[in-house]
Design a protein around this motif. Structure first.
Motif, PDB file in Angstrom:
ATOM      1  N   UNK A  77      28.889  91.560  25.548  1.00 23.10           N
ATOM      2  CA  UNK A  77      29.085  91.340  26.988  1.00 23.10           C
ATOM      3  C   UNK A  77      28.487  90.003  27.406  1.00 23.10           C
ATOM      4  N   UNK A  78      27.272  89.718  26.920  1.00 28.23           N
ATOM      5  CA  UNK A  78      26.627  88.447  27.257  1.00 28.23           C
ATOM      6  C   UNK A  78      27.412  87.268  26.709  1.00 28.23           C
ATOM      7  N   UNK A  79      27.815  87.338  25.438  1.00 25.96           N
ATOM      8  CA  UNK A  79      28.568  86.241  24.825  1.00 25.96           C
ATOM      9  C   UNK A  79      29.904  86.041  25.516  1.00 25.96           C
ATOM     10  N   UNK A  80      30.590  87.123  25.848  1.00 24.80           N
ATOM     11  CA  UNK A  80      31.895  87.027  26.500  1.00 24.80           C
ATOM     12  C   UNK A  80      31.771  86.430  27.897  1.00 24.80           C
ATOM     13  N   UNK A  81      30.736  86.850  28.630  1.00 21.60           N
ATOM     14  CA  UNK A  81      30.523  86.309  29.971  1.00 21.60           C
ATOM     15  C   UNK A  81      30.257  84.808  29.926  1.00 21.60           C
ATOM     16  N   UNK A  82      29.451  84.373  28.942  1.00 24.11           N
ATOM     17  CA  UNK A  82      29.165  82.948  28.808  1.00 24.11           C
ATOM     18  C   UNK A  82      30.407  82.174  28.386  1.00 24.11           C
ATOM     19  N   UNK A  83      31.212  82.741  27.483  1.00 24.78           N
ATOM     20  CA  UNK A  83      32.441  82.073  27.056  1.00 24.78           C
ATOM     21  C   UNK A  83      33.396  81.895  28.226  1.00 24.78           C
ATOM     22  N   UNK A  84      33.564  82.948  29.020  1.00 22.93           N
ATOM     23  CA  UNK A  84      34.503  82.885  30.141  1.00 22.93           C
ATOM     24  C   UNK A  84      34.035  81.915  31.209  1.00 22.93           C
ATOM     25  N   UNK A  85      32.751  82.008  31.603  1.00 23.90           N
ATOM     26  CA  UNK A  85      32.245  81.139  32.672  1.00 23.90           C
ATOM     27  C   UNK A  85      32.206  79.680  32.234  1.00 23.90           C
ATOM     28  N   UNK A  86      31.830  79.434  30.980  1.00 23.98           N
ATOM     29  CA  UNK A  86      31.797  78.058  30.480  1.00 23.98           C
ATOM     30  C   UNK A  86      33.204  77.495  30.356  1.00 23.98           C
ATOM     31  N   UNK A  87      34.154  78.336  29.987  1.00 20.56           N
ATOM     32  CA  UNK A  87      35.546  77.895  29.895  1.00 20.56           C
ATOM     33  C   UNK A  87      36.078  77.457  31.253  1.00 20.56           C
ATOM     34  N   UNK A  88      35.625  78.122  32.310  1.00 14.96           N
ATOM     35  CA  UNK A  88      36.022  77.722  33.672  1.00 14.96           C
ATOM     36  C   UNK A  88      35.514  76.321  33.975  1.00 14.96           C
ATOM     37  N   UNK A  89      34.257  76.050  33.625  1.00 10.90           N
ATOM     38  CA  UNK A  89      33.694  74.720  33.855  1.00 10.90           C
ATOM     39  C   UNK A  89      34.460  73.661  33.079  1.00 10.90           C
ATOM     40  N   UNK A  90      34.756  73.952  31.825  1.00  4.00           N
ATOM     41  CA  UNK A  90      35.465  72.997  30.974  1.00  4.00           C
ATOM     42  C   UNK A  90      36.882  72.783  31.478  1.00  4.00           C
ATOM     43  N   UNK A  91      37.544  73.856  31.879  1.00  2.00           N
ATOM     44  CA  UNK A  91      38.899  73.763  32.417  1.00  2.00           C
ATOM     45  C   UNK A  91      38.909  72.913  33.688  1.00  2.00           C
ATOM     46  N   UNK A  92      37.894  73.114  34.529  1.00  2.00           N
ATOM     47  CA  UNK A  92      37.777  72.340  35.775  1.00  2.00           C
ATOM     48  C   UNK A  92      37.587  70.860  35.482  1.00  2.00           C
ATOM     49  N   UNK A  93      36.715  70.563  34.530  1.00  2.00           N
ATOM     50  CA  UNK A  93      36.462  69.167  34.161  1.00  2.00           C
ATOM     51  C   UNK A  93      37.733  68.510  33.620  1.00  2.00           C
ATOM     52  N   UNK A  94      38.459  69.217  32.767  1.00  2.00           N
ATOM     53  CA  UNK A  94      39.672  68.661  32.182  1.00  2.00           C
ATOM     54  C   UNK A  94      40.787  68.496  33.209  1.00  2.00           C
ATOM     55  N   UNK A  95      40.689  69.204  34.330  1.00  2.00           N
ATOM     56  CA  UNK A  95      41.730  69.147  35.365  1.00  2.00           C
ATOM     57  C   UNK A  95      41.441  68.100  36.420  1.00  2.00           C
ATOM     58  N   UNK A  96      40.249  67.472  36.353  1.00  2.00           N
ATOM     59  CA  UNK A  96      39.858  66.502  37.387  1.00  2.00           C
ATOM     60  C   UNK A  96      39.312  65.241  36.742  1.00  2.00           C
TER      61      UNK A  96
END
Length: 212
Positions: A77-96
């Motif tokens: 649960x901890x690893x999955x939560x970190x993967x998902x939330x970090x992926x949002x940050x990375x996706x945001x950075x790549x989109x801007x």
């Protein structure tokens, strides 16, 4: 999904990279970065499903203490939560790609450190699963031994959070090795589960009636 993300994405800038370099990378590799971020997030969701099933399966065939399985699920649960939330940050950075250099640098560091801190969950997940498997038999013992090595690799992996240059830089060689080793272990567990499930299904299937 986890391994596909590695193949899709060129090595992104590590922690401590100048904002201008982060922006240039986001501009040049936006599609690849966003695709990889999406797959990493998706792999986090898949990890929860896998570990939930693995916990139930091991509980049925193992004599290990039940709380080991609970710890394994908690780590997932901890690893999955970190993967998902970090992926949002990375996706945001790549989109801007037009971000201010300071903001781009901060987002880049947050993405790198987010993936590193997912290692805390992996440490609990793989460590607990390995302890259960080492108390068993057959291929599961080998998976437990491999998992023990992967667990040890999480130590230098987590320490990369304190480096911004060299092979220990967060997002550099050591991070990639630790991250990839986890993906290979999870894939190996998935394949083993699939094979065992087929063997168990075949063993429990009714015998075909004799031809008359």
């Amino acid at each position: 999904m986890f391994l596909v993300a590695f193949l899709v994405d060129p090595v992104p800038p590590g922690a401590g990279t100048a904002g201008s370099a982060v922006i240039n990378h986001a501009s040049d590799f936006s599609a690849a970065d966003r695709t990889a971020a999406f797959f990493f997030g998706l792999s986090g969701a898949g990890l929860l499903v896998l570990v939930a099933g693995l916990r139930q399966w091991l509980a049925d065939i193992s004599t290990a203490p039940g709380w080991w399985g609970t710890a394994m699920l908690s780590g997932a649960i901890l690893a999955s939560a970190m993967l998902a939330s970090t992926s949002v940050l990375w996706f945001t950075l790549a989109s801007n790609a037009q971000l201010d250099a300071g903001v781009a640098s901060a987002l880049g560091d947050a993405a790198n450190y987010g993936f590193v801190f997912a290692g805390f969950g992996v440490l609990v997940l793989v460590g607990s699963a390995s302890a259960i498997m080492l108390s068993m038999y057959g291929p599961l013992v080998y998976l437990g031994r491999f998992g023990f090595v992967v667990t040890l690799l999480q130590v230098p992996y987590l320490l990369t959070a304190f480096f911004t240059s060299g092979p220990m830089q967060a997002g550099s060689v050591v991070t990639i090795i630790g991250f990839l080793a986890t993906g290979v272990w999870v894939s190996s567990v998935s394949i083993t589960l699939l094979m065992f499930a087929r063997l168990m299904a075949a063993a429990s299937a009714p015998a075909p009636s004799a031809a008359r």
